[in-house]
Design a protein around this motif. Structure first.
Motif, PDB file in Angstrom:
ATOM      1  N   GLU A  20       0.836  -1.176  -0.138  1.00 33.98           N
ATOM      2  CA  GLU A  20      -0.111  -0.035  -0.277  1.00 33.98           C
ATOM      3  C   GLU A  20       0.360   0.959  -0.195  1.00 33.98           C
ATOM      4  OE1 GLU A  20      -2.674   0.004   3.266  1.00 33.98           O
ATOM      5  OE2 GLU A  20      -3.305  -1.738   2.639  1.00 33.98           O
ATOM      6  N   LEU A  21       1.922   1.048   0.633  1.00 35.80           N
ATOM      7  CA  LEU A  21       2.638   2.458   0.774  1.00 35.80           C
ATOM      8  C   LEU A  21       3.595   2.548  -0.238  1.00 35.80           C
ATOM      9  CD1 LEU A  21       4.184   2.280   4.292  1.00 35.80           C
ATOM     10  CD2 LEU A  21       2.796   3.742   3.746  1.00 35.80           C
ATOM     11  N   ALA A  48       3.333   6.253  -3.152  1.00 33.91           N
ATOM     12  CA  ALA A  48       4.193   6.587  -3.409  1.00 33.91           C
ATOM     13  C   ALA A  48       4.576   6.416  -4.895  1.00 33.91           C
ATOM     14  CB  ALA A  48       5.621   5.641  -2.942  1.00 33.91           C
ATOM     15  N   TRP A  49       3.810   5.387  -5.373  1.00 36.36           N
ATOM     16  CA  TRP A  49       3.969   5.861  -7.031  1.00 36.36           C
ATOM     17  C   TRP A  49       3.123   6.711  -7.534  1.00 36.36           C
ATOM     18  CZ3 TRP A  49       7.582   4.397  -9.872  1.00 36.36           C
ATOM     19  CH2 TRP A  49       8.623   3.664  -9.869  1.00 36.36           C
ATOM     20  N   ARG A  50       1.791   6.587  -6.458  1.00 30.18           N
ATOM     21  CA  ARG A  50       0.398   7.921  -7.084  1.00 30.18           C
ATOM     22  C   ARG A  50       1.399   8.917  -6.994  1.00 30.18           C
ATOM     23  NH1 ARG A  50      -5.219   5.639  -4.544  1.00 30.18           N
ATOM     24  NH2 ARG A  50      -4.772   3.649  -6.175  1.00 30.18           N
ATOM     25  N   ALA A  51       2.291   9.260  -5.914  1.00 26.72           N
ATOM     26  CA  ALA A  51       2.763  10.650  -5.310  1.00 26.72           C
ATOM     27  C   ALA A  51       3.804  11.581  -6.641  1.00 26.72           C
ATOM     28  CB  ALA A  51       2.857  10.743  -4.142  1.00 26.72           C
ATOM     29  N   VAL A  52       4.275  10.098  -7.031  1.00 21.78           N
ATOM     30  CA  VAL A  52       5.401  10.446  -8.200  1.00 21.78           C
ATOM     31  C   VAL A  52       4.265  10.601  -8.983  1.00 21.78           C
ATOM     32  CG1 VAL A  52       7.671   9.372  -9.680  1.00 21.78           C
ATOM     33  CG2 VAL A  52       7.198   9.164  -6.940  1.00 21.78           C
ATOM     34  N   ALA A  53       3.705   9.720  -9.353  1.00 17.95           N
ATOM     35  CA  ALA A  53       2.874  10.500 -10.922  1.00 17.95           C
ATOM     36  C   ALA A  53       2.144  11.539 -10.749  1.00 17.95           C
ATOM     37  CB  ALA A  53       1.653   9.206 -11.416  1.00 17.95           C
ATOM     38  N   ALA A  54       1.716  12.422  -9.115  1.00 15.09           N
ATOM     39  CA  ALA A  54       1.007  13.396  -9.359  1.00 15.09           C
ATOM     40  C   ALA A  54       1.908  14.252  -9.366  1.00 15.09           C
ATOM     41  CB  ALA A  54       0.313  13.822  -8.348  1.00 15.09           C
TER      42      ALA A  54
END
Length: 80
Positions: A4-5, A9-15
C-alpha cells in the motif's frame, strides 16, 4: 502494508510529474505578465519625458514672470 505504501508513493510520484509539466495556460500567463511589465516600463519612460517637458514649461513661465516683475519695477521707479 508495504504494498500500500509503495502504491501510494507511485501515485505521489505520478502527481508530481504531472504537476511539473508546462501547460499552455501557464505559458499564456507568463506572456501576459511580460507584456504587462513592458507596458509599465513604457509608461514610466513616457512619464519621465512628460516631467522633463513640464519642467521646461515651468522654467519658461518663471523667466517670463521675472521679466514682468523687472518691467513693473522699472515703471514704478520711473513714476516715483
Amino acid at each position: 502494508m508495504d504494498a500500500e505504501l509503495i502504491e501510494l508513493a507511485w501515485r505521489a510520484v505520478a502527481a508530481l510529474e504531472a504537476a511539473n509539466s508546462t501547460r499552455w495556460v501557464e505559458v499564456i500567463q507568463a506572456i501576459a505578465s511580460v507584456v504587462g511589465l513592458g507596458c509599465i516600463v513604457v509608461g514610466l519612460f513616457q512619464m519621465q519625458a512628460a516631467g522633463k517637458r513640464r519642467n521646461r514649461e515651468i522654467d519658461m513661465m518663471s523667466k517670463a514672470l521675472e521679466r514682468q516683475g523687472d518691467v513693473l519695477a522699472e515703471l514704478l521707479r520711473r513714476t516715483a
